[in-house]
Each structure stands twice: as C-alpha cells, then as structure tokens.
Design a protein around this motif. Structure first.
Motif, PDB file in Angstrom:
ATOM      1  N   ALA A   1      15.290 -19.184  43.268  1.00  0.00           N
ATOM      2  CA  ALA A   1      16.397 -18.259  43.027  1.00  0.00           C
ATOM      3  C   ALA A   1      17.521 -18.926  42.242  1.00  0.00           C
ATOM      4  CB  ALA A   1      16.919 -17.722  44.352  1.00  0.00           C
ATOM      5  N   LEU A   2      17.820 -20.179  42.563  1.00  0.00           N
ATOM      6  CA  LEU A   2      18.888 -20.890  41.851  1.00  0.00           C
ATOM      7  C   LEU A   2      18.525 -21.155  40.394  1.00  0.00           C
ATOM      8  CD1 LEU A   2      19.919 -23.326  44.692  1.00  0.00           C
ATOM      9  CD2 LEU A   2      21.407 -21.617  43.625  1.00  0.00           C
ATOM     10  N   ALA A   3      17.288 -21.551  40.139  1.00  0.00           N
ATOM     11  CA  ALA A   3      16.862 -21.788  38.759  1.00  0.00           C
ATOM     12  C   ALA A   3      16.874 -20.485  37.961  1.00  0.00           C
ATOM     13  CB  ALA A   3      15.471 -22.419  38.738  1.00  0.00           C
ATOM     14  N   ALA A   4      16.424 -19.403  38.563  1.00  0.00           N
ATOM     15  CA  ALA A   4      16.436 -18.106  37.885  1.00  0.00           C
ATOM     16  C   ALA A   4      17.875 -17.652  37.623  1.00  0.00           C
ATOM     17  CB  ALA A   4      15.696 -17.070  38.721  1.00  0.00           C
TER      18      ALA A   4
ATOM     19  N   GLU B   1      33.663 -22.534  27.692  1.00  0.00           N
ATOM     20  CA  GLU B   1      34.353 -22.626  28.991  1.00  0.00           C
ATOM     21  C   GLU B   1      33.587 -21.864  30.062  1.00  0.00           C
ATOM     22  OE1 GLU B   1      39.033 -23.089  27.696  1.00  0.00           O
ATOM     23  OE2 GLU B   1      38.145 -21.078  27.726  1.00  0.00           O
ATOM     24  N   ILE B   2      33.022 -20.738  29.682  1.00  0.00           N
ATOM     25  CA  ILE B   2      32.195 -19.975  30.631  1.00  0.00           C
ATOM     26  C   ILE B   2      30.959 -20.790  31.002  1.00  0.00           C
ATOM     27  CG2 ILE B   2      30.759 -17.912  30.895  1.00  0.00           C
ATOM     28  CD1 ILE B   2      32.830 -16.452  29.132  1.00  0.00           C
ATOM     29  N   ALA B   3      30.353 -21.446  30.020  1.00  0.00           N
ATOM     30  CA  ALA B   3      29.174 -22.281  30.290  1.00  0.00           C
ATOM     31  C   ALA B   3      29.526 -23.429  31.223  1.00  0.00           C
ATOM     32  CB  ALA B   3      28.599 -22.814  28.986  1.00  0.00           C
ATOM     33  N   ALA B   4      30.686 -24.073  30.998  1.00  0.00           N
ATOM     34  CA  ALA B   4      31.105 -25.170  31.874  1.00  0.00           C
ATOM     35  C   ALA B   4      31.308 -24.672  33.306  1.00  0.00           C
ATOM     36  CB  ALA B   4      32.388 -25.806  31.341  1.00  0.00           C
ATOM     37  N   LEU B   5      31.895 -23.501  33.459  1.00  0.00           N
ATOM     38  CA  LEU B   5      32.082 -22.924  34.791  1.00  0.00           C
ATOM     39  C   LEU B   5      30.734 -22.561  35.416  1.00  0.00           C
ATOM     40  CD1 LEU B   5      33.992 -21.890  37.006  1.00  0.00           C
ATOM     41  CD2 LEU B   5      34.004 -19.689  35.818  1.00  0.00           C
ATOM     42  N   ASP B   6      29.833 -21.985  34.615  1.00  0.00           N
ATOM     43  CA  ASP B   6      28.494 -21.638  35.126  1.00  0.00           C
ATOM     44  C   ASP B   6      27.767 -22.867  35.657  1.00  0.00           C
ATOM     45  OD1 ASP B   6      28.763 -18.952  34.534  1.00  0.00           O
ATOM     46  OD2 ASP B   6      27.598 -19.053  32.668  1.00  0.00           O
ATOM     47  N   VAL B   7      27.758 -23.935  34.880  1.00  0.00           N
ATOM     48  CA  VAL B   7      27.052 -25.160  35.285  1.00  0.00           C
ATOM     49  C   VAL B   7      27.691 -25.753  36.532  1.00  0.00           C
ATOM     50  CG1 VAL B   7      26.520 -27.533  34.609  1.00  0.00           C
ATOM     51  CG2 VAL B   7      26.151 -25.673  32.994  1.00  0.00           C
ATOM     52  N   TYR B   8      29.011 -25.783  36.586  1.00  0.00           N
ATOM     53  CA  TYR B   8      29.704 -26.340  37.749  1.00  0.00           C
ATOM     54  C   TYR B   8      29.389 -25.535  39.016  1.00  0.00           C
ATOM     55  CZ  TYR B   8      33.425 -27.611  40.960  1.00  0.00           C
ATOM     56  OH  TYR B   8      34.112 -28.007  42.073  1.00  0.00           O
ATOM     57  N   GLN B   9      29.543 -24.215  38.933  1.00  0.00           N
ATOM     58  CA  GLN B   9      29.274 -23.377  40.108  1.00  0.00           C
ATOM     59  C   GLN B   9      27.811 -23.469  40.528  1.00  0.00           C
ATOM     60  OE1 GLN B   9      30.548 -19.504  38.752  1.00  0.00           O
ATOM     61  NE2 GLN B   9      32.616 -19.785  39.574  1.00  0.00           N
ATOM     62  N   TRP B  10      26.920 -23.470  39.563  1.00  0.00           N
ATOM     63  CA  TRP B  10      25.496 -23.539  39.869  1.00  0.00           C
ATOM     64  C   TRP B  10      25.141 -24.849  40.563  1.00  0.00           C
ATOM     65  CZ3 TRP B  10      21.613 -26.715  37.641  1.00  0.00           C
ATOM     66  CH2 TRP B  10      20.325 -26.393  38.019  1.00  0.00           C
ATOM     67  N   GLN B  11      25.669 -25.944  40.055  1.00  0.00           N
ATOM     68  CA  GLN B  11      25.370 -27.237  40.658  1.00  0.00           C
ATOM     69  C   GLN B  11      25.921 -27.318  42.077  1.00  0.00           C
ATOM     70  OE1 GLN B  11      27.067 -30.914  39.039  1.00  0.00           O
ATOM     71  NE2 GLN B  11      24.979 -31.705  38.929  1.00  0.00           N
TER      72      GLN B  11
ATOM     73  N   GLU C   1      26.196 -24.793  44.126  1.00  0.00           N
ATOM     74  CA  GLU C   1      25.278 -23.979  44.925  1.00  0.00           C
ATOM     75  C   GLU C   1      23.982 -24.725  45.217  1.00  0.00           C
ATOM     76  OE1 GLU C   1      24.795 -20.355  42.737  1.00  0.00           O
ATOM     77  OE2 GLU C   1      26.893 -19.777  43.006  1.00  0.00           O
ATOM     78  N   VAL C   2      23.473 -25.466  44.238  1.00  0.00           N
ATOM     79  CA  VAL C   2      22.244 -26.250  44.437  1.00  0.00           C
ATOM     80  C   VAL C   2      22.467 -27.293  45.526  1.00  0.00           C
ATOM     81  CG1 VAL C   2      20.721 -27.963  43.371  1.00  0.00           C
ATOM     82  CG2 VAL C   2      21.284 -25.878  42.137  1.00  0.00           C
ATOM     83  N   HIS C   3      23.577 -27.999  45.464  1.00  0.00           N
ATOM     84  CA  HIS C   3      23.855 -29.032  46.467  1.00  0.00           C
ATOM     85  C   HIS C   3      24.078 -28.439  47.847  1.00  0.00           C
ATOM     86  CE1 HIS C   3      25.108 -31.976  43.089  1.00  0.00           C
ATOM     87  NE2 HIS C   3      23.836 -32.134  43.417  1.00  0.00           N
TER      88      HIS C   3
ATOM     89  N   ALA D   1      19.738 -32.841  46.751  1.00  0.00           N
ATOM     90  CA  ALA D   1      19.283 -32.199  45.519  1.00  0.00           C
ATOM     91  C   ALA D   1      19.800 -32.917  44.275  1.00  0.00           C
ATOM     92  CB  ALA D   1      19.736 -30.750  45.492  1.00  0.00           C
ATOM     93  N   VAL D   2      18.954 -32.932  43.253  1.00  0.00           N
ATOM     94  CA  VAL D   2      19.303 -33.445  41.934  1.00  0.00           C
ATOM     95  C   VAL D   2      18.873 -32.372  40.938  1.00  0.00           C
ATOM     96  CG1 VAL D   2      18.889 -35.228  40.204  1.00  0.00           C
ATOM     97  CG2 VAL D   2      18.975 -35.840  42.626  1.00  0.00           C
ATOM     98  N   ALA D   3      19.832 -31.903  40.144  1.00  0.00           N
ATOM     99  CA  ALA D   3      19.542 -30.829  39.194  1.00  0.00           C
ATOM    100  C   ALA D   3      19.775 -31.324  37.771  1.00  0.00           C
ATOM    101  CB  ALA D   3      20.432 -29.627  39.486  1.00  0.00           C
TER     102      ALA D   3
END
Length: 155
Positions: A51-54, A95-105, A107-109, A115-117
């Motif tokens: 789900a996180l990768a999707a 900036e949206i991409a930076a926020l997406d990556v930060y929030q996603w990471q 959530e993964v942790h 976890a290592v993403a």
C-alpha cells in the motif's frame, strides 16, 4: 463372583501415557497458534509495504513535472520541507515532491520495523517519461534476513 485386579480400572501407567499423549497434542496446538500469529503479522507488514509503495507511485504520477525530486537513496532520511504546502496551489511541483517524499518516508518508518526505503529514477529512452523503482526493505521480528518489496512505476 470374584473381582480381579485387572478389571478394576486404569493403572497409573495407562494414565501417564494418556497424559503424555494429551500434552503432546496441546503443545502442537500451541505451536500452530504461535506460527499463525507470526504469519498474520508478516502478512500485515507485506500489505502495508504494498500500500505504501502504491501510494508513492500515485503521488509521482500526480506530480510528473517534478519527477527527479522523488529520488531517494537507500538509508537516506528525507528532511522536512521548508514549507508545509497545506494548499497545493501555494507550492511549486518540486516542493510538493519534497513534501510527498518526506511524508511517505515517515509513514514507512511508522508502519514497518527497521524499514529502509529508496526511490530510483531512470529516464526511459525515446519517451518523455521516467521509470521509478520504489523499494522498501524491513526486518520481520524473529527473522535474520530483511524482506523487500519493489514496485516499478513509469510516469
């Protein structure tokens, strides 16, 4: 009629053998229960990773303009973006991409143990598109080796 000692009931040896058989059966049930709990936890972790990768794949597709900003090296911690971007119109695509990556990471942790993403970005030859390899590794409790899920997205 005389009552012989052989017909009086169970002997102590028979009772001990019956208890051993019952104990072995209960031990088997306990082991099966523990293994089912472990398999259930493993399935939950795999479902979360999928789900996180999707989720990140969909975020990338929604923001194709800033495709290269989604790159994330394995073991690299994404820093919190300077702006919160509460409204997407107030931020540029990177900036949206930076926020997406930060929030996603984050959530993964939160969802997976140790976890290592990572996200690798590679251009597709002859097309105005990129291939994204989204990889999530984590260690299941009780396992020596890490489990991995990899998703390839073209956007």
């Amino acid at each position: 009629m005389t009552n012989s000692s052989n017909d009086a009931g169970f002997t102590l040896l028979e009772v001990l053998i019956a208890l051993c058989v019952l104990t072995m059966g209960m031990l088997g049930v306990g082991i099966m229960l523990l293994e089912s709990v472990r398999a259930s936890q493993s399935a939950l972790h795999r479902t979360a990773a999928i789900a996180l990768a999707a989720d990140l794949g969909e975020r990338i597709r929604a923001n194709r303009i800033a495709a290269n900003a989604y790159a994330l090296g394995a073991g690299t911690l994404a820093g919190a973006p300077a702006r919160g971007c509460a409204v997407s119109d107030a931020c540029d695509p990177s900036e949206i991409a930076a926020l997406d990556v930060y929030q996603w990471q984050q959530e993964v942790h939160a969802a997976l143990p140790a976890a290592v993403a990572s996200v690798q970005v590679a251009p597709v030859s002859g097309l105005p598109a990129n291939t994204f390899v989204i990889s999530i590794r984590w260690v299941q409790p009780g396992d020596a080796e890490a489990v991995a899920f990899v998703l390839r997205v073209q956007a």
